[in-house]
Structure formats: C-alpha cells, structure tokens
Design a protein around this motif. Structure first.
Motif, mmCIF file in Angstrom:
data_model
loop_
_atom_site.group_PDB
_atom_site.id
_atom_site.type_symbol
_atom_site.label_atom_id
_atom_site.label_comp_id
_atom_site.label_asym_id
_atom_site.label_seq_id
_atom_site.Cartn_x
_atom_site.Cartn_y
_atom_site.Cartn_z
ATOM 1 N N ILE A 1 0.806 -1.361 -0.165
ATOM 2 C CA ILE A 1 0.128 0.079 -0.077
ATOM 3 C C ILE A 1 0.919 1.235 -0.061
ATOM 4 O O ILE A 1 1.926 1.078 0.688
ATOM 5 C CB ILE A 1 -0.862 0.104 1.138
ATOM 6 N N ILE A 2 0.538 2.022 -1.003
ATOM 7 C CA ILE A 2 1.290 3.382 -0.856
ATOM 8 C C ILE A 2 0.683 4.564 -0.160
ATOM 9 O O ILE A 2 -0.403 4.572 0.056
ATOM 10 C CB ILE A 2 1.248 4.008 -2.081
ATOM 11 N N GLY A 3 1.452 4.867 0.935
ATOM 12 C CA GLY A 3 1.148 5.896 1.835
ATOM 13 C C GLY A 3 1.873 5.901 3.002
ATOM 14 O O GLY A 3 2.811 4.983 3.257
ATOM 15 N N GLU A 4 1.589 6.662 4.158
ATOM 16 C CA GLU A 4 2.233 6.646 5.617
ATOM 17 C C GLU A 4 1.199 5.720 6.292
ATOM 18 O O GLU A 4 0.054 6.341 6.630
ATOM 19 C CB GLU A 4 2.388 7.920 5.860
ATOM 20 N N LYS A 5 2.010 4.596 6.845
ATOM 21 C CA LYS A 5 1.133 3.850 7.779
ATOM 22 C C LYS A 5 1.125 4.346 9.320
ATOM 23 O O LYS A 5 -0.204 3.977 9.639
ATOM 24 C CB LYS A 5 1.851 2.360 7.649
ATOM 25 N N GLY A 6 1.961 5.036 9.596
ATOM 26 C CA GLY A 6 2.004 5.334 10.981
ATOM 27 C C GLY A 6 2.513 4.249 11.927
ATOM 28 O O GLY A 6 2.630 3.228 11.606
ATOM 29 N N GLU A 7 2.516 4.632 13.261
ATOM 30 C CA GLU A 7 3.024 3.652 14.211
ATOM 31 C C GLU A 7 1.999 2.985 14.918
ATOM 32 O O GLU A 7 2.140 1.866 15.472
ATOM 33 C CB GLU A 7 4.016 4.500 15.366
ATOM 34 N N ALA B 1 -2.337 7.068 9.654
ATOM 35 C CA ALA B 1 -2.128 6.899 8.404
ATOM 36 C C ALA B 1 -2.739 7.927 7.401
ATOM 37 O O ALA B 1 -3.529 8.527 7.609
ATOM 38 C CB ALA B 1 -2.785 5.448 8.191
ATOM 39 N N GLN B 2 -1.755 8.143 6.338
ATOM 40 C CA GLN B 2 -2.233 9.085 5.211
ATOM 41 C C GLN B 2 -2.087 8.083 4.004
ATOM 42 O O GLN B 2 -0.975 7.666 3.910
ATOM 43 C CB GLN B 2 -1.204 10.159 5.171
ATOM 44 N N LEU B 3 -3.189 8.104 3.175
ATOM 45 C CA LEU B 3 -3.040 7.511 1.821
ATOM 46 C C LEU B 3 -3.947 8.102 0.799
ATOM 47 O O LEU B 3 -4.963 8.793 1.322
ATOM 48 C CB LEU B 3 -3.101 6.268 1.975
ATOM 49 N N ASN B 4 -4.091 7.867 -0.438
ATOM 50 C CA ASN B 4 -4.982 8.129 -1.306
ATOM 51 C C ASN B 4 -5.323 6.811 -2.089
ATOM 52 O O ASN B 4 -4.367 6.159 -2.449
ATOM 53 C CB ASN B 4 -4.383 9.173 -2.258
ATOM 54 N N PHE B 5 -6.702 6.662 -2.257
ATOM 55 C CA PHE B 5 -7.410 5.438 -2.872
ATOM 56 C C PHE B 5 -6.923 5.430 -4.108
ATOM 57 O O PHE B 5 -6.438 4.553 -4.605
ATOM 58 C CB PHE B 5 -8.879 5.712 -2.836
ATOM 59 N N ALA B 6 -6.987 6.459 -5.086
ATOM 60 C CA ALA B 6 -6.672 6.318 -6.523
ATOM 61 C C ALA B 6 -5.256 6.137 -6.752
ATOM 62 O O ALA B 6 -4.895 5.326 -7.562
ATOM 63 C CB ALA B 6 -7.159 7.680 -7.040
ATOM 64 N N ARG C 1 -3.350 12.713 -0.311
ATOM 65 C CA ARG C 1 -3.341 11.791 0.914
ATOM 66 C C ARG C 1 -4.208 12.403 2.089
ATOM 67 O O ARG C 1 -3.979 13.589 2.436
ATOM 68 C CB ARG C 1 -2.086 11.513 1.199
ATOM 69 N N ILE C 2 -5.077 11.442 2.418
ATOM 70 C CA ILE C 2 -5.935 11.939 3.442
ATOM 71 C C ILE C 2 -6.130 10.666 4.607
ATOM 72 O O ILE C 2 -5.206 9.600 4.385
ATOM 73 C CB ILE C 2 -7.482 12.044 2.935
ATOM 74 N N GLY C 3 -6.861 10.713 5.754
ATOM 75 C CA GLY C 3 -6.671 10.063 6.478
ATOM 76 C C GLY C 3 -7.334 8.571 6.400
ATOM 77 O O GLY C 3 -8.275 8.647 5.554
ATOM 78 N N PHE C 4 -6.974 7.595 7.074
ATOM 79 C CA PHE C 4 -7.323 6.274 6.829
ATOM 80 C C PHE C 4 -8.874 6.202 7.033
ATOM 81 O O PHE C 4 -9.511 5.526 6.308
ATOM 82 C CB PHE C 4 -6.841 5.307 7.799
ATOM 83 N N ARG C 5 -9.439 7.063 7.798
ATOM 84 C CA ARG C 5 -11.003 7.029 8.141
ATOM 85 C C ARG C 5 -11.727 7.957 7.463
ATOM 86 O O ARG C 5 -13.090 8.386 7.765
ATOM 87 C CB ARG C 5 -11.121 6.981 9.538
ATOM 88 N N ASP C 6 -11.050 8.597 6.537
ATOM 89 C CA ASP C 6 -11.690 9.682 5.819
ATOM 90 C C ASP C 6 -12.592 8.974 4.858
ATOM 91 O O ASP C 6 -12.513 7.755 4.297
ATOM 92 C CB ASP C 6 -10.889 10.546 5.029
ATOM 93 N N PRO C 7 -13.985 9.645 4.417
ATOM 94 C CA PRO C 7 -14.895 8.872 3.507
ATOM 95 C C PRO C 7 -14.424 8.781 2.043
ATOM 96 O O PRO C 7 -13.806 9.731 1.476
ATOM 97 C CB PRO C 7 -16.294 9.818 3.652
#
Length: 643
Positions: A64-70, A88-93, A253-259
């Motif tokens: 997965i591309i993004g920042e997973k966090g600790e 975490a920060q990631l982008n779906f597309a 990139r947005i939050g893991f729990r963003d819609p």
C-alpha cells in the motif's frame, strides 16, 4: 475412518494442486508473517487475535502506498468504536493507478463485444485530465461527486478522478427510475453530478435525459452537471471536461478513516440507507480479499457482472490495486440470440476470474449450455459467486460443464461492510454446497438463540471482533445511532449481519438466506434457500419466490412459481421433490402461478416485499424494485387460486 469423513470426501469437487498452493498469495503471506499456513484455522485465529499486526501485515504485503503510522489498532469501548490506523495517510486512486505503463488496466465491453481497452499509462492520463477539470469546478476533499454511470471506462475515470482529490464517490445505475436515483444520491447532497444520458440493455437503446433533468431539478446541492454520451442545456460534456493539458494526476493523501464511498442498501422497506465507507478500510479489505482469498495476481483479468449501484462494482474496481486488469461490462448478461455472450468476451481477453451470481448460472443450466464444448477457457482460474446462496447442484454443474480444474468460490458479505465475511481460498478444497472458510481478519460465528456458538446447527451469522471496513456511519441525521441500531442492537458489542447460516464442524459455511425472511412454520426456522435449491432444479419452473404468511397463530409457506402451466400434477411433483430433498416441514401449503418474480435493481429476490404485498399492505419503496408491476399479482394472494 468414520462414515461422516467418507461422506465429506465424496463431496469434494476440486482440490488445489501442490504447485498452486506454493505459488498462492496466501502461502506467501503466511510466510511473510512467520505463521504456518496449515491448519488454516490456526492462521485465522492468529488474524483475529493479533488484529493490529494482521492488518498492518496486509498493508505491507499488498505494498500500500502511503504513510502507515506507528499505531495500527485502537480498541474502543465497543466493537463499533474501534479505530484502525489513526495516523495513516493515503490516497485511494494512487493505490489503484500504480500498474505498469503498458499493461492493460481495463477492458470495456457491451452487448456487441469488446469495444475498448486502456493501459495504466493512458488511464493515469485520463484521470489527470478529469481531475484537473473537477478541480476547476471547485471540487475538493470531502465533497460528494455523484455518478449515474454505466460500467465503462468513462465511469472508472470519473470515480478515480474524484477520489484522487479526496472527494467522496457515490453512484447509481442509469436503469434506476428518477425516484430511485433521487432517493439515493439526493440524501448526500452532491456538488457535482456525472451522468450517462444513454445506455443499452437487451439490444435496446435507452435515453435517460428526462431522468437526469428531473434529478437536477430535485437535488438543489448540484452545482455542475457533466454529461457522457449526449448533451443537456447548461451542462458540461465529458470531452470538454477532459480538454486540458494535464498528464499526471496529483494525489491528495487523506486519513485512513476519511470517507471514500457512499453505498446504498436496497431500500425496499423505506428510504435506502446511505452507508459511508472509509478510504483505508475499503482498500485494505479489498486487497486482502482479492489477493489472499481470490488469488488475484499481477496481470490477471478480473470480472464481476455488476452495475454501478451494487457493492460489487467498487469491489471490481479495486482489482487495480493488485495490478490486475479489470473487465468493465455494460449490458445484459444473457442475450436473446447468444446466452454465452459473456464467455465470448472472457475467451477473447483471457479472463482469469469470472464473478457472477447463482441466477446467471441457473439461466445457463436451464438453457442446457455446456461451455467446455464451446470454449477452451485455458486462462480461466476461478469462478466467484455471490448475491444469493449457490446451491449444491450448481457446484456440480460448474465442474461438469465449464471446467474441471477450477477454483469455485461462493462468497458472502454485504454492502454494509463493502466486502465479505466468509469466502473461498486457493488452498481449500471445494465442497459442494459449502463456502470454504472464514475470511482472514473476520471473527465469524453462528449463534443460536442463547447466543452460544453452534456447529452443524442453523443460527445467526455474527462477527465478534472489529475490522477496518465497518461503516464510518450512515449519512444524514442520527447516522451513528441508526448504524449502531442496525447491527449492534440485537447483540450489544457483536455485529449481527442478518444471515441465517450454519457452520460445519470443519468451519465451512452454508448460507440459508436472510434471517428477516426465514420461514417459521410450527416454530422451526427454515431458510428460503433450502426450498429454492430444490425448486430451481425442476425443469418446468423458470423462477420462484417463497415467503411465509400468518395463519392461526402460526405461519404457512407460500411458493410462487413462474411456469408455462401450473397443474395439480406439477404442484404434486414440486411438493414431492421438496419433501424428499429438504423435509416435510419445507413443503409449501400454497403454490401459486405468477408471471414474474420481484427483484431489486441489483438482481436479488425481494421476499420481504412479496410478503408485504401478499398480506395486503403497501410496499413503501417500489423504486428499489426493478419490476414493481409484478407485485400486483401478489396482492391479497390468499384470495386467488392456488394448488
């Protein structure tokens, strides 16, 4: 060896070869987490005991591309309060568009055959242009972008462009009526509407310009309308939206729990529920299912027959995150002059994973289709099925008439989790009539009336531990409360999914139907699938629906059948078959002949609506039913002739 073991072995229709297991994603994943693959039940227990570590390992395995966090998992006061990857920060597309430049990302097909294909490079370019166009219209993170789109490349580009910005995608199929569309996307107040003005089905063209104009009039939040395959006054054409110099998309990139998505339930008992799903939860659930359970590899070709309103559409789209190609098909699955049209396409493009429904397989069975006589299907690895229980005879038919060396998987989950609870796997044998295993990371049980886990008995399918693709909320007023009341009110702290099921002693599963449509004659719970599995094998029966009607403080079983002529002899034969193959308790008290059976627009039988109409009450939301006119035949059905 006991008799039960011998009987079980005789029900095995396919077993994976050693080399296939060795090259499976599931084997590679087990090694990556230093866990033994067998027994699978132990690996599964590890996945639901070490929840954070498991989902973190899925993230790593799927690259997965993004920042997973600790932090991977924070346990909440209740199951619904658990939080995954809070940092975490990631982008779906971005995760769906990482494939190699020259690889085909998507094939496009309709009732005429394969009409287009697009590489990952060209898909990225089109997404960049659509993204630029949407940004010029003021679309930003959190805005809702709605689609009335067909399952084609333009619809895929629109979805990816919206999510690349961090916007929320929601869609309906063009074959919905105007009320059905407005009841859904009207709830979520979209800023932009992207609409196909035409589509075709069963070789007939349809113009939906009037429906789109009605939608625009009724939904005040829509600021801009983009039209595909046609024009309307004061709107933007798709080609003009893409008429810019952008070449590479910019991914926010947005939050893991963003819609990410808003999906809708069938809505046959009221306004459809608007279910909000997260970016990270959707992505992790889908890559786990595609890779670990369906064994989708890079450059495989994945297909699921779906319109853009059903959850299997976003499930299919996520196949891109596994660097696979996807087949986007718009049209009828069976054509009047060619029942095997989809297999023409499958053979042409080298399809590896064919996703479908029991209803489609049943239509081929009744047409006496023998696919292995027409197609080599050398590329085909797997057939996947959902939407209703796959009955044992359909398992037999697949292996007898399609291909012997094939991984067949019936899967079960729901729109509510945008994924699956129980599935197949590339390392399990296929047992006729059974779903092979609990999906990794999903703590599944079947509970009886005491809320105790049971084996070899029917009960309610539940999930006892949190997972990332639980909904964020239901969109709208009191959304959190409505969400929790739907899934956690019956058993606090446990997700009650609403399926009537059985877990075998081998921890495989049999689904008997929805719990809210379970029949209860004489106080014994009977799943409707148990009756369908018999009736659908009777040659004279084209379709059927079964439900229970109140009768003197009890319930009697009513069966409605579509047939050329219902006679006393045929009714007697139906009852004999049900008595012999199910039980005397399953035998319907009343059998009626009807011209059609009510289905949702996603192809599911609407037993609840049939029962509502039959007892003389009004079905509240007929816009969710694709053929509501057929309900008239069921009105006050006890007053009509039966056998």
């Amino acid at each position: 060896m006991n008799t039960q073991t011998i009987d079980k072995k005789s029900q095995i229709l396919w077993e994976p070869a050693e080399k296939d297991m060795e090259h499976s994603h599931l084997q590679a994943f087990a090694k990556s987490v230093n866990q033994a693959l067998f027994p699978y039940e132990r690996l599964h227990r590890w996945s639901i005991t070490n929840i954070g570590d498991f989902w973190s390992s899925v993230w790593d395995y799927a690259s997965i591309i993004g920042e997973k966090g600790e932090r991977f998992y924070l346990q909440g006061e209740s199951m619904a309060d658990a939080v995954f990857f809070p940092d975490a920060q990631l982008n779906f597309a971005e995760n769906l568009l990482k494939g190699k430049d020259k690889q085909i990302a998507a094939y496009q097909a309709d009732e005429t055959g394969v009409t287009a294909k697009i590489t990952y490079h060209d898909l990225r370019t089109q997404v960049a242009k659509a993204q630029y166009g949407l940004k010029q219209l003021g679309v930003k993170k959190g805005d809702r972008v709605a689609g009335i789109t067909t399952n084609n490349i333009e619809g895929l580009v629109a979805l990816l462009a919206a999510t690349s910005i961090g916007a929320v995608w929601t869609s309906c199929s063009p074959d919905f009526g105007a009320k059905g569309i407005i009841d859904r996307i009207g709830q979520v107040q979209p800023k932009v509407l992207i609409a196909n003005l035409t589509y075709q089905y069963k070789q007939k063209p349809f113009d939906i310009s009037d429906k789109v104009e009605e939608t625009i009039r009724q939904i005040a939040s829509i600021n801009h309308v983009i039209t595909i395959a046609g024009e309307l006054p004061n709107t933007i054409t798709w080609s003009s939206l893409l008429d810019n110099d952008a070449e590479k998309p910019q991914f926010e990139r947005i939050g893991f729990r963003d819609p990410l998505y808003i999906l809708y339930t069938s809505g046959t008992t009221g306004l459809p529920k608007a279910i909000v799903h997260s970016v990270g939860g959707t992505l992790l659930q889908h890559v786990k299912e595609h890779q670990l359970h369906c064994d989708v590899h890079e450059e495989d070709v994945l297909f699921w027959y779906s319109n853009t309103a059903w959850m299997m559409y976003p499930w299919l789209v996520s196949g891109l995150a596994s660097n696979a190609s996807v087949l986007l098909y718009d049209g009828a699955p069976v054509l009047p002059d060619n029942p095997t049209h989809l297999w023409d396409i499958a053979e042409e493009i080298g399809l590896t994973h064919f996703g479908t429904s029991p209803k489609y397989l049943d239509s081929l069975m009744k047409a006496d289709v023998v696919l292995k006589d027409q197609y080599p299907l050398t590329s085909l690895k797997s057939i996947l099925s959902c939407g209703a229980p796959l009955v044992a005879e359909q398992y037999d038919w697949v292996y007898e008439t399609i291909k012997e060396d094939l991984y067949l998987a019936s899967i079960s989950g729901g729109t509510e989790i945008i994924g699956c609870f129980v599935m197949g796997s590339p390392v399990h044998p296929v047992i006729r009539g059974e779903i092979s295993c609990k999906a990794l990371g999903m703590a599944m049980e079947v509970l009886d009336d005491r809320n105790a886990p049971v084996y070899g008995q029917k009960g309610d399918l539940v999930c006892t531990q949190p997972f990332p693709s639980m909904p964020l909320t239901f969109y709208g007023e009191n959304g959190d409360e409505r969400y929790r009341n739907n899934y956690f009110a019956e058993r606090p702290g446990i997700w009650t999914h609403g399926d009537f099921a059985e877990q075998t002693i081998d921890q495989s599963f049999i689904i008997y139907g929805r719990a809210d449509t379970v029949l209860n004659p004489g106080g014994v719970r009977i799943g409707t699938a148990e009756i369908y599995s018999v009736v659908e094998q009777i040659e004279e029966i084209k379709d059927s629906i079964v439900f229970g009607l109140p009768c003197e403080n009890d319930e009697e079983i009513v069966l409605c059948v579509v047939t050329d002529q219902l006679t006393k002899d045929l009714a007697k034969h139906i009852r004999q078959q049900i008595r012999e193959k199910a039980s005397p308790r399953h035998v319907p008290r009343r059998i009626y002949q009807v011209n059609d059976i009510p289905y949702t627009v996603n192809g599911k039988k609407v037993e609840g609506a049939a029962k509502t109409e039959a007892i003389g009450n009004e079905v509240k939301n007929k816009a969710s039913i694709s053929n509501p006119e057929c309900l008239q035949e069921l009105t006050d059905i006890k007053k009509k002739e039966c056998y």
